[in-house]
Design a protein around this motif. Structure first.
Motif, PDB file in Angstrom:
ATOM      1  N   GLU A  51       0.854  -1.191   0.000  1.00  0.00           N
ATOM      2  CA  GLU A  51       0.000   0.000   0.000  1.00  0.00           C
ATOM      3  C   GLU A  51       0.892   1.244   0.000  1.00  0.00           C
ATOM      4  O   GLU A  51       0.655   2.201   0.720  1.00  0.00           O
ATOM      5  CB  GLU A  51      -0.941   0.000   1.205  1.00  0.00           C
ATOM      6  CG  GLU A  51      -0.266  -0.262   2.534  1.00  0.00           C
ATOM      7  CD  GLU A  51      -1.249  -0.341   3.701  1.00  0.00           C
ATOM      8  OE1 GLU A  51      -2.300   0.325   3.654  1.00  0.00           O
ATOM      9  OE2 GLU A  51      -0.947  -1.071   4.660  1.00  0.00           O
ATOM     10  N   ARG A  56      -4.799   0.994   2.314  1.00  0.00           N
ATOM     11  CA  ARG A  56      -5.824  -0.018   2.050  1.00  0.00           C
ATOM     12  C   ARG A  56      -7.159   0.321   2.694  1.00  0.00           C
ATOM     13  O   ARG A  56      -8.216  -0.023   2.170  1.00  0.00           O
ATOM     14  CB  ARG A  56      -5.341  -1.386   2.550  1.00  0.00           C
ATOM     15  CG  ARG A  56      -5.156  -1.465   4.067  1.00  0.00           C
ATOM     16  CD  ARG A  56      -4.667  -2.837   4.497  1.00  0.00           C
ATOM     17  NE  ARG A  56      -4.708  -3.014   5.932  1.00  0.00           N
ATOM     18  CZ  ARG A  56      -3.661  -2.870   6.735  1.00  0.00           C
ATOM     19  NH1 ARG A  56      -2.486  -2.527   6.227  1.00  0.00           N
ATOM     20  NH2 ARG A  56      -3.786  -3.072   8.047  1.00  0.00           N
ATOM     21  N   TRP A  82      -6.906   2.558  -2.577  1.00  0.00           N
ATOM     22  CA  TRP A  82      -5.782   1.665  -2.268  1.00  0.00           C
ATOM     23  C   TRP A  82      -4.931   1.568  -3.528  1.00  0.00           C
ATOM     24  O   TRP A  82      -5.405   1.142  -4.570  1.00  0.00           O
ATOM     25  CB  TRP A  82      -6.314   0.283  -1.870  1.00  0.00           C
ATOM     26  CG  TRP A  82      -5.271  -0.802  -1.821  1.00  0.00           C
ATOM     27  CD1 TRP A  82      -4.062  -0.759  -1.175  1.00  0.00           C
ATOM     28  CD2 TRP A  82      -5.351  -2.108  -2.426  1.00  0.00           C
ATOM     29  NE1 TRP A  82      -3.396  -1.948  -1.340  1.00  0.00           N
ATOM     30  CE2 TRP A  82      -4.155  -2.795  -2.104  1.00  0.00           C
ATOM     31  CE3 TRP A  82      -6.303  -2.746  -3.211  1.00  0.00           C
ATOM     32  CZ2 TRP A  82      -3.911  -4.095  -2.544  1.00  0.00           C
ATOM     33  CZ3 TRP A  82      -6.063  -4.042  -3.644  1.00  0.00           C
ATOM     34  CH2 TRP A  82      -4.870  -4.706  -3.312  1.00  0.00           C
ATOM     35  N   THR A  84      -0.981   0.408  -5.008  1.00  0.00           N
ATOM     36  CA  THR A  84       0.296  -0.265  -4.788  1.00  0.00           C
ATOM     37  C   THR A  84       1.358   0.279  -5.751  1.00  0.00           C
ATOM     38  O   THR A  84       1.049   0.966  -6.726  1.00  0.00           O
ATOM     39  CB  THR A  84       0.135  -1.781  -5.009  1.00  0.00           C
ATOM     40  OG1 THR A  84      -0.238  -2.022  -6.381  1.00  0.00           O
ATOM     41  CG2 THR A  84      -0.959  -2.350  -4.106  1.00  0.00           C
TER      42      THR A  84
END
Length: 358
Positions: A51, A56, A82, A84
């Motif tokens: 994250e 998240r 969220w 990445t």
């Protein structure tokens, strides 16, 4: 060098103005059902493998995702979702991610239940949304942590197979599996950002827990109640009536538009089960100049000789603004559904129906 092209899944870069102007919405019948993952019901994102760009926990926030252009932190544009980091391959000879590389998040449903549909919302993720997503479900007793959920012994059932998604869009998926689930795993391939996750379905709380309680709120969503229909939902959704806790603002209850006729507004709820109601709370919290003037409560019993008959539980009663009205029923009568009528219109923050299953 080839010129840049946009696929059907892409959204154009943000050009200013209304950030939702080119948002692609989804219209699915299942969205009328309870969001089992609602943070207000106790839903939580309990773990994620990554994250870096955005936390998240944003996945389950109530309300649509926001976008504030040119708000940069140390890791780039601050996104309401969220997100990445970008995945990379194994080395110089293989710079791209492998076909099965993915990021994942573990979600504990606020109330267990049967999932009928999922919305994976990529609002404001335009060039950084995942290529594909998948959703799986599991049922575990108690309150397991990430270790138990990630154990080899945990059985995950596919709810949404690996499927493509579009950027800056509400991506809806109907679910056919009829099993009860307590947890979900959202996977995105190979990486990217998801703004919101909505998990619509039918609540199936722990029957042993409700039996141990004895008396509880038969209308509460967390106990298996559900708002089925209402005459009007102009200002705020009627499902707010059955949320946990007290309302915290006027928009946190059910408010209809101003009537200009001689009718009245109503909302119909399905109880957690066939139950005998002994006490009723009608809360008009935060409704000061726009509270309902009067209210009456009726019940219906699907197991009665006439399952369509509505009988009076609470006669038409004067309501005060911004107040909790507590009413004791002299003779509890079994019901499976209730209908709250408000006269002539106005806001109700919460409705509590205290009783026991029969």
């Amino acid at each position: 060098m080839a010129s840049e092209t946009l696929s059907d899944a892409d959204a154009l870069p943000y050009a200013g103005g209304n950030p939702y102007a080119d948002y692609r919405s989804a219209d699915f019948a299942f969205t009328a059902l309870t969001d089992l993952a609602d943070r207000r019901l106790g839903g939580a994102v309990i773990a994620a493998n990554d994250e870096l760009f955005a936390e998240r926990e944003n996945l389950l926030l109530p309300g649509p995702a926001e976008f504030r252009p040119h708000t940069f932190g140390n890791k780039g544009q601050i996104m309401d979702g969220w997100e990445t980091r970008r995945r990379r391959g194994a080395g110089t000879g293989r710079p791209h991610p492998a076909a099965d590389d993915r990021d994942w998040a573990l979600i504990r449903l606020g109330v267990p239940g049967v999932v009928r549909g999922v919305i994976v919302d990529t609002a404001h993720f335009r060039g950084n949304y995942p290529q594909q997503i998948a959703v799986e479900g599991a049922e575990l007793p108690g309150t397991p942590g990430p270790e138990e959920l990630l154990a080899n012994s945990t059985v995950w059932h596919p709810l949404v197979p690996r499927s493509p998604v579009r950027g800056h869009a509400a991506n809806g998926f109907t679910v056919e599996d009829g099993r009860r689930f307590t947890h979900l795993r959202l996977s995105q391939y190979p990486d990217g950002g998801v703004a919101r996750l909505r998990v619509h379905g039918e609540a199936r709380p722990d029957a042993a827990w409700l039996a141990a309680l004895g008396t509880f709120d038969l209308a509460a969503i967390e106990n298996g109640g559900a708002v089925e229909d209402a005459s009007d939902r102009f200002f705020s959704p009627p499902a707010n009536l059955a949320l946990p806790g007290r309302s915290r603002a006027m928009g946190d209850g059910w408010e209809n538009r101003r009537r200009r006729d001689d009718g009245h507004d109503w909302v119909r709820l399905r109880l957690a089960g066939r139950g005998a109601i002994r006490a009723v709370e009608i809360d008009t919290g935060y409704y000061v100049g726009n509270a309902a003037g009067w209210a009456a409560l009726y019940g219906r019993d699907e197991q009665a000789a006439d399952p369509e008959e509505w009988f009076e539980l609470v006669p038409r009663t004067r309501l005060q603004p911004d107040a909790v009205h507590r009413l004791v029923l002299d003779t509890p009568r079994p019901a499976t559904h209730v209908r709250l009528d408000v006269f002539p219109d106005g806001g109700i923050a919460r409705l509590r129906l205290h009783g026991s299953l029969v």
